[in-house]
Design a protein around this motif. Structure first.
Motif, PDB file in Angstrom:
ATOM      1  N   PRO B 186       0.815  -1.226   0.000  1.00  0.00           N
ATOM      2  CA  PRO B 186       0.000   0.000   0.000  1.00  0.00           C
ATOM      3  C   PRO B 186       0.843   1.268   0.000  1.00  0.00           C
ATOM      4  O   PRO B 186       0.465   2.265  -0.595  1.00  0.00           O
ATOM      5  N   ILE B 189       2.100   2.411  -3.525  1.00  0.00           N
ATOM      6  CA  ILE B 189       1.149   2.809  -4.571  1.00  0.00           C
ATOM      7  C   ILE B 189       1.397   4.217  -5.125  1.00  0.00           C
ATOM      8  O   ILE B 189       1.399   4.389  -6.350  1.00  0.00           O
ATOM      9  N   PRO B 190       1.645   5.233  -4.280  1.00  0.00           N
ATOM     10  CA  PRO B 190       1.885   6.552  -4.870  1.00  0.00           C
ATOM     11  C   PRO B 190       3.065   6.571  -5.838  1.00  0.00           C
ATOM     12  O   PRO B 190       2.983   7.202  -6.896  1.00  0.00           O
ATOM     13  N   ILE B 193       1.965   5.016  -9.071  1.00  0.00           N
ATOM     14  CA  ILE B 193       1.053   5.881  -9.821  1.00  0.00           C
ATOM     15  C   ILE B 193       1.830   6.961 -10.556  1.00  0.00           C
ATOM     16  O   ILE B 193       1.637   7.183 -11.750  1.00  0.00           O
ATOM     17  N   PHE B 194       2.738   7.600  -9.834  1.00  0.00           N
ATOM     18  CA  PHE B 194       3.466   8.687 -10.485  1.00  0.00           C
ATOM     19  C   PHE B 194       4.480   8.150 -11.484  1.00  0.00           C
ATOM     20  O   PHE B 194       4.704   8.767 -12.531  1.00  0.00           O
TER      21      PHE B 194
ATOM     22  N   ILE C 134      -7.248   1.226  -0.490  1.00  0.00           N
ATOM     23  CA  ILE C 134      -5.872   1.226   0.024  1.00  0.00           C
ATOM     24  C   ILE C 134      -5.882   1.362   1.540  1.00  0.00           C
ATOM     25  O   ILE C 134      -5.082   0.729   2.236  1.00  0.00           O
ATOM     26  N   ILE C 172      -0.475  11.441   0.955  1.00  0.00           N
ATOM     27  CA  ILE C 172       0.229  11.228  -0.310  1.00  0.00           C
ATOM     28  C   ILE C 172      -0.577  10.282  -1.194  1.00  0.00           C
ATOM     29  O   ILE C 172      -0.758  10.514  -2.392  1.00  0.00           O
ATOM     30  N   ILE C 173      -1.098   9.210  -0.578  1.00  0.00           N
ATOM     31  CA  ILE C 173      -1.892   8.256  -1.341  1.00  0.00           C
ATOM     32  C   ILE C 173      -3.132   8.946  -1.905  1.00  0.00           C
ATOM     33  O   ILE C 173      -3.457   8.829  -3.084  1.00  0.00           O
ATOM     34  N   TYR C 175      -3.674  12.083  -2.529  1.00  0.00           N
ATOM     35  CA  TYR C 175      -3.336  13.038  -3.568  1.00  0.00           C
ATOM     36  C   TYR C 175      -2.984  12.316  -4.866  1.00  0.00           C
ATOM     37  O   TYR C 175      -3.472  12.662  -5.939  1.00  0.00           O
ATOM     38  N   SER C 176      -2.168  11.275  -4.751  1.00  0.00           N
ATOM     39  CA  SER C 176      -1.718  10.625  -5.981  1.00  0.00           C
ATOM     40  C   SER C 176      -2.861   9.874  -6.648  1.00  0.00           C
ATOM     41  O   SER C 176      -2.953   9.838  -7.874  1.00  0.00           O
ATOM     42  N   VAL C 177      -3.758   9.301  -5.843  1.00  0.00           N
ATOM     43  CA  VAL C 177      -4.892   8.604  -6.448  1.00  0.00           C
ATOM     44  C   VAL C 177      -5.809   9.593  -7.170  1.00  0.00           C
ATOM     45  O   VAL C 177      -6.320   9.315  -8.249  1.00  0.00           O
ATOM     46  N   TRP C 179      -4.860  12.402  -8.552  1.00  0.00           N
ATOM     47  CA  TRP C 179      -4.150  12.793  -9.774  1.00  0.00           C
ATOM     48  C   TRP C 179      -4.270  11.701 -10.831  1.00  0.00           C
ATOM     49  O   TRP C 179      -4.560  11.961 -11.992  1.00  0.00           O
ATOM     50  N   TRP C 180      -4.106  10.470 -10.392  1.00  0.00           N
ATOM     51  CA  TRP C 180      -4.200   9.324 -11.297  1.00  0.00           C
ATOM     52  C   TRP C 180      -5.595   9.245 -11.902  1.00  0.00           C
ATOM     53  O   TRP C 180      -5.763   8.957 -13.086  1.00  0.00           O
ATOM     54  N   LEU C 183      -6.140  11.634 -14.611  1.00  0.00           N
ATOM     55  CA  LEU C 183      -5.340  11.260 -15.774  1.00  0.00           C
ATOM     56  C   LEU C 183      -6.070  10.229 -16.622  1.00  0.00           C
ATOM     57  O   LEU C 183      -6.016  10.249 -17.841  1.00  0.00           O
TER      58      LEU C 183
END
Lengths: 75, 241, 247
Positions: B186, B189-190, B193-194, C134, C172-173, C175-177, C179-180, C183
């Motif tokens: 978990p 994952i960030p 993704i990036f 998550i 962070i998770i 935010y990135s999810v 953004w993803w 996209l």
């Protein structure tokens, strides 16, 4: 009241199954964890009682070897 | 008669600078790893094999592979780093080196940082070097391959650093491997993704500087925070055994 | 100040307070939850866009809200475990982790069922649902690590480290999810975000959120009491208490 009849309330204009499934599962799981937690506590109390109960027995027996457990407070 | 200090009686200078100690840990990890080259090779082989599974399992069509290539390579790299994490502390834990490390006067988190970096040099870096070959095999375009290598270059150290926390937490436990994956995936994952998002953006011709900078920020964050957590976890695991 | 702090950390003191609080938490919480749900189900107006399926909101949002705040509470408790070695903080983490996992699952489940009439499919890789998934993994990780380490003290501290690492990662998770998601998908309309919600909708929602909070408080007290009884089984006060309850 947002609905005209009980039937309309249950049907929810076709969305009934979704809404009622959600509420059913919600109450089922919350009820299950609550009941399970309650039973677990009762079980633990029961278990501890049996353990201390058997240890408290020598108090009633005639005088003889008498072991006193020293139990410093731990809280 | 001139009095010369007797060498044997002079107390040896035991205090070693922190940087020297970090360097020593780093070099030692590299040296011991190269004595068992098979352990170094295994994650790489795993990486190649996982990538091979996708054309076989899903589709060998160029259009699919081109689209999914960056994701496949990233997931495979992530899994092989995960697989290699178990070795990060395991040997040192088994032969007692780790306890010595914890007892050093130098701050433990810096030594842990050195170990994590060594782990990256041994697994992450080879993966990055292998990526262009596999990128061509999954029909990625030249520009995308370059961006993919860049994201892996920034991303794999993050994987090693975060992974070191999980490795330290699960040290000495039964079935540590599965547990380690469970705890760490978990948190990966960030980065995933990036990593893949940047390559996708590059393939569409969009600028990727911002995403790369953000991954750089992840790296800085991991560099500053992960060693602390990892060091704390190591102390806990060692006090346990 | 420190005396209060030490008292707070005393399992015996907590046990007594919890026993007094629990009936209140349970009954007030249940009343609020039921009131909110009945109001929401039967009396709140229909949503002009989603129709009646939006009525799932009255359990979806409380569950999702609580699922996230339970993890944050666990992180605070984890910090207390590491800094002050307070036993009670670890008891809290152990007691509530399964509850948090169940709430997260409920948020996911209700979100998925809600998605069927709204989006036409059971599951969409929507930003909220994905980050909830998550979060569920994070809860499982905490529970698995706690179960794997047998020594009580190191288990407590290892779990605390893991929870703290997780809580740093949650934003962070998220935010990135998000953004993803932008996209990969054109902006779909979100389940719970409304430009303006009439009071007939948000008041029952607030009621059910608060009600579930109180019920969580009750569950936490109950489970913490169980955990304390197990851990402190050798102390005199537990023995006396157990005897008193039994007779």
């Amino acid at each position: 009241m947002a609905f005209d009849s009980l039937g309309a309330f249950i049907a929810m204009e076709g969305h009934g199954p979704y809404v009622w499934t959600c509420y059913f599962v919600f109450f089922l799981l919350m009820g299950a964890i609550s009941l399970w937690s309650l039973r677990q506590r009762r079980f633990v109390i029961e278990q501890q009682r049996r353990r201390t109960g058997s240890r408290a027995m020598p108090d009633n027996s005639p005088a003889g070897a008498n072991f006193t457990r020293i139990e410093p407070s731990q809280d | 008669m001139a009095t010369e200090p007797v060498i044997g009686l002079r107390s040896p200078d035991l205090s070693v600078g922190t940087v020297t100690a970090m360097k020593a840990v780093f070099v030692r990890d590299l040296k011991t790893a190269f004595r068992q080259p098979q352990d170094l090779l295994n994650p790489l082989l795993f990486f190649v094999m996982v990538v091979t599974l996708f054309p076989l399992g899903v589709s060998p069509e160029v259009s699919f592979l081109q689209q999914a290539g960056s994701g496949i390579l990233w997931v495979a790299a992530l899994l092989s780093v995960l697989l290699s994490l178990d070795h990060l502390y395991r040997h040192d834990f088994d032969d007692g080196t780790l306890e010595q490390l914890v007892l050093q006067p130098q701050p433990l988190f810096l030594l842990v940082l050195a170990k994590s970096l060594a782990h990256w040099v041994l697994t992450g870096l080879p993966l990055v070097l292998l990526t262009p070959v596999l990128g061509i095999m999954v029909h990625m375009e030249g520009n995308s391959v370059v961006v993919l290598c860049l994201t892996l270059l920034i991303g794999t150290p993050v994987l090693s650093l975060i992974g070191s926390i999980g490795a330290a937490l699960t040290l000495g436990l039964r079935s540590a491997g599965v547990l380690l994956s469970l705890l760490i995936i978990p948190l990966y994952i960030p980065v995933l993704i990036f990593g893949t998002g940047t390559v996708t953006a590059a393939a569409e011709g969009a600028p990727v500087e911002a995403q790369l900078a953000l991954m750089g920020a992840f790296l800085v964050l991991a560099l500053t925070l992960a060693p602390f957590a990892s060091a704390a976890a190591l102390r806990i695991s060692l006090s346990n055994s | 100040m420190w005396q209060i702090f030490h008292k707070l950390g005393s399992p015996k003191w907590f046990f007594g307070i919890a026993s007094k609080l629990m009936p209140w938490l349970l009954w007030v919480g249940a009343a609020m939850l039921v009131a909110g749900i009945v109001w929401g189900l039967g009396f709140a107006p229909k949503d002009y866009l989603q129709g009646n399926s939006y009525r799932i909101i009255f359990i979806h949002v409380p569950a999702a809200f609580l699922a996230q705040s339970v993890y944050i509470m666990m992180a605070v408790a984890g910090l207390v475990t590491l800094v002050w070695r307070m036993k009670l903080a670890d008891v809290f983490v152990r007691a509530v982790a399964p509850v948090g996992a169940i709430l997260t699952f409920l948020a996911l489940f209700t979100g998925a069922v809600w998605g069927k009439p709204t989006w036409g499919t059971w599951w969409i890789w929507d930003a909220r649902l994905t980050s909830m998934l998550i979060l569920l993994f994070l809860y499982f990780g905490v529970m698995a690590l706690g179960a794997a380490i047998s020594d009580e003290k190191s288990s407590a501290r290892a779990v605390a480290v893991l929870v703290l690492v997780g809580v740093v990662n949650i934003p962070i998770i998220k935010y990135s999810v998000e953004w993803w998601n932008t996209l990969h998908q054109p902006a779909t309309f979100k389940l719970t975000e409304k430009p303006s919600m009439p009071a007939e909708m948000w008041v029952p929602l607030l009621l059910s959120v608060l009600g579930l909070y109180l019920i969580f408080g009750w569950l936490a007290c109950l489970r913490m009491q169980t955990e304390i009884l197990v851990r402190e089984g050798r102390t005199r006060w537990v023995k006396e208490l157990v005897q008193a309850r039994g007779n």
